[in-house]
Design a protein around this motif. Structure first.
Motif, PDB file in Angstrom:
ATOM      1  N   GLU A  47      41.490  62.725  12.646  1.00  0.00           N
ATOM      2  CA  GLU A  47      42.671  63.400  13.161  1.00  0.00           C
ATOM      3  C   GLU A  47      42.589  64.895  12.829  1.00  0.00           C
ATOM      4  O   GLU A  47      41.627  65.359  12.196  1.00  0.00           O
ATOM      5  N   ILE A  51      46.524  66.237   9.178  1.00  0.00           N
ATOM      6  CA  ILE A  51      46.843  64.809   9.222  1.00  0.00           C
ATOM      7  C   ILE A  51      45.828  63.996   8.410  1.00  0.00           C
ATOM      8  O   ILE A  51      46.198  63.167   7.574  1.00  0.00           O
ATOM      9  N   SER A  52      44.541  64.242   8.627  1.00  0.00           N
ATOM     10  CA  SER A  52      43.506  63.471   7.931  1.00  0.00           C
ATOM     11  C   SER A  52      43.134  64.065   6.584  1.00  0.00           C
ATOM     12  O   SER A  52      42.848  63.320   5.637  1.00  0.00           O
ATOM     13  N   SER A  57      43.775  59.625   6.902  1.00  0.00           N
ATOM     14  CA  SER A  57      45.095  59.182   7.326  1.00  0.00           C
ATOM     15  C   SER A  57      45.132  57.664   7.341  1.00  0.00           C
ATOM     16  O   SER A  57      44.166  57.016   7.750  1.00  0.00           O
ATOM     17  N   ALA A  59      45.835  54.920   9.143  1.00  0.00           N
ATOM     18  CA  ALA A  59      46.113  54.647  10.552  1.00  0.00           C
ATOM     19  C   ALA A  59      46.267  53.156  10.828  1.00  0.00           C
ATOM     20  O   ALA A  59      45.406  52.355  10.471  1.00  0.00           O
ATOM     21  N   ALA A 103      45.559  57.031   1.110  1.00  0.00           N
ATOM     22  CA  ALA A 103      45.875  57.654   2.393  1.00  0.00           C
ATOM     23  C   ALA A 103      46.799  58.856   2.209  1.00  0.00           C
ATOM     24  O   ALA A 103      47.668  58.859   1.332  1.00  0.00           O
ATOM     25  N   ASN A 105      48.888  59.819   4.526  1.00  0.00           N
ATOM     26  CA  ASN A 105      50.127  59.481   5.221  1.00  0.00           C
ATOM     27  C   ASN A 105      49.961  58.116   5.854  1.00  0.00           C
ATOM     28  O   ASN A 105      48.877  57.529   5.812  1.00  0.00           O
ATOM     29  N   ASN A 107      50.039  56.518   9.486  1.00  0.00           N
ATOM     30  CA  ASN A 107      49.871  57.001  10.852  1.00  0.00           C
ATOM     31  C   ASN A 107      50.041  55.830  11.818  1.00  0.00           C
ATOM     32  O   ASN A 107      49.160  54.971  11.931  1.00  0.00           O
ATOM     33  N   VAL A 135      53.733  59.424  10.014  1.00  0.00           N
ATOM     34  CA  VAL A 135      53.298  60.090  11.234  1.00  0.00           C
ATOM     35  C   VAL A 135      53.446  59.113  12.390  1.00  0.00           C
ATOM     36  O   VAL A 135      53.002  57.964  12.300  1.00  0.00           O
ATOM     37  N   ASN A 137      52.261  58.597  16.103  1.00  0.00           N
ATOM     38  CA  ASN A 137      51.229  59.024  17.046  1.00  0.00           C
ATOM     39  C   ASN A 137      51.512  58.356  18.392  1.00  0.00           C
ATOM     40  O   ASN A 137      51.405  57.144  18.524  1.00  0.00           O
ATOM     41  N   ALA A 206      48.518  69.072   3.647  1.00  0.00           N
ATOM     42  CA  ALA A 206      48.944  68.073   4.628  1.00  0.00           C
ATOM     43  C   ALA A 206      50.311  68.425   5.194  1.00  0.00           C
ATOM     44  O   ALA A 206      51.195  68.896   4.480  1.00  0.00           O
TER      45      ALA A 206
END
Length: 323
Positions: A47, A51-52, A57, A59, A103, A105, A107, A135, A137, A206
């Motif tokens: 990302e 974000i990453s 992240s 995900a 992580a 966040n 995602n 997050v 997406n 971040a």
């Protein structure tokens, strides 16, 4: 997210408002019933940097998608509906597992056709110790009411803005109303983040509050890309980050159909769009360098991280391991 009726009874969670009785196993235009399906839950490093970061992240890739673009690189899950059925309690535990893995966040990738359950899982996970930014997406093709209902649990919005042209939106995604629907959704996202500082970055670099709007430049359609940037600048100026992507990779359908979408983007097309964004004045802009046009950038959808304990069992495990 409270409702006096089952939101899947005659589903109107997305702009398709198909009315499918997902609560009794009927499949909506998104490809989903009311049962959560997830294809992958893992650290994701591809990302945007806010974000990453370096940690990745967290995900979670959901099955199904209301938009169903002809050029989608994730067709295995967006249209093929690959994924494993899980409970809300398992989804909450997955979020805590990703937090344990380091992580940056959580995602949620294409999650809002399951918005009520995702909201419930987030609330459960937060009560059990989830402290990471959330997050969301999304393709950008979302109802304002759904965005508003998720506002108390989402910190960072990561929407696409795919098309300025309704004609192109209809041709490639079957959604003539995409531009106006996405603008309305973005307005709601903006209203939410502006109450919390608009763009907030943590000590680790971040993004903890904000919006990054993604736009994938399509070969042969740079005029529409510039029109998208015009709309974003008029709507938000530098209250948003923009991410201009060159990673378009023709899938089998597009290669067979021929035309512009059967080829990759050329450098000159991409540079025109980047220069246009610069000229408009965007200050927070992300772009991609060579080597992104590859199917290797599509995650391996193999149900990694999907199976495991539900929240109650996971919480007991945490309590035992800390004692």
């Amino acid at each position: 997210m409270q409702s006096s009726h089952n939101p899947y009874e005659a589903c109107k969670l997305c702009p398709r408002t198909c009315g499918a009785q997902r609560n009794v196993g009927k499949i909506g235009l998104c490809g989903a019933t009311a049962t959560l399906r997830v294809a992958r839950s893992a650290l994701h490093f591809w990302e945007e940097p806010p974000i990453s970061g370096e940690m990745g992240s967290g995900a979670i890739f959901f099955s199904g998608c209301p938009l169903r673009c002809v050029f989608c690189q994730n067709q295995q899950i967006s249209q093929g509906n690959f994924g494993h059925e899980i409970t809300v309690q398992r989804l909450a535990a997955m979020m805590l597992e990703l937090q344990q893995q380091g992580a940056l966040n959580i995602n949620l990738v294409t999650a809002l056709h399951y918005a009520p359950q995702v909201h419930d899982a987030l609330c459960m996970a937060k009560k059990a110790g989830l402290v990471l930014p959330i997050v969301c997406n999304t393709s950008g093709y979302e109802l304002v009411s759904t965005i508003r209902a998720m506002g108390d649990v989402v910190d960072v919005w990561l929407p696409d803005f795919k098309y300025a042209s309704s004609t192109l939106a209809y041709k490639l995604s079957g959604a003539k109303d995409y531009p106006e629907v996405t603008i309305a959704a973005l307005e709601e996202m903006l209203a939410q983040v502006r109450t919390r500082g608009t763009r907030v970055v943590g000590d680790n670099g971040a993004l903890t509050t904000g919006i990054i709007v993604r736009h994938l430049v399509l070969p042969g359609h740079i005029e529409d890309s510039c029109a998208v940037l015009d709309k974003l600048w008029e709507l938000a100026g530098n209250d948003i980050d923009i991410s201009i992507m060159n990673q378009y990779t023709p899938n089998a359908h597009c290669r067979a159909a021929g035309g512009n979408l059967a080829r990759a983007l050329i450098d000159e097309e991409y540079e025109v769009v980047l220069d246009y964004a610069d000229d408009l004045g965007f200050e927070h802009m992300w772009w991609q360098q060579g080597g992104t046009v590859s199917e290797s950038f599509v995650p391996e959808f193999d149900a990694t991280g999907v199976e495991g304990p539900e929240l109650s069992s996971f919480s007991r495990y945490l309590a035992q391991s800390s004692s």
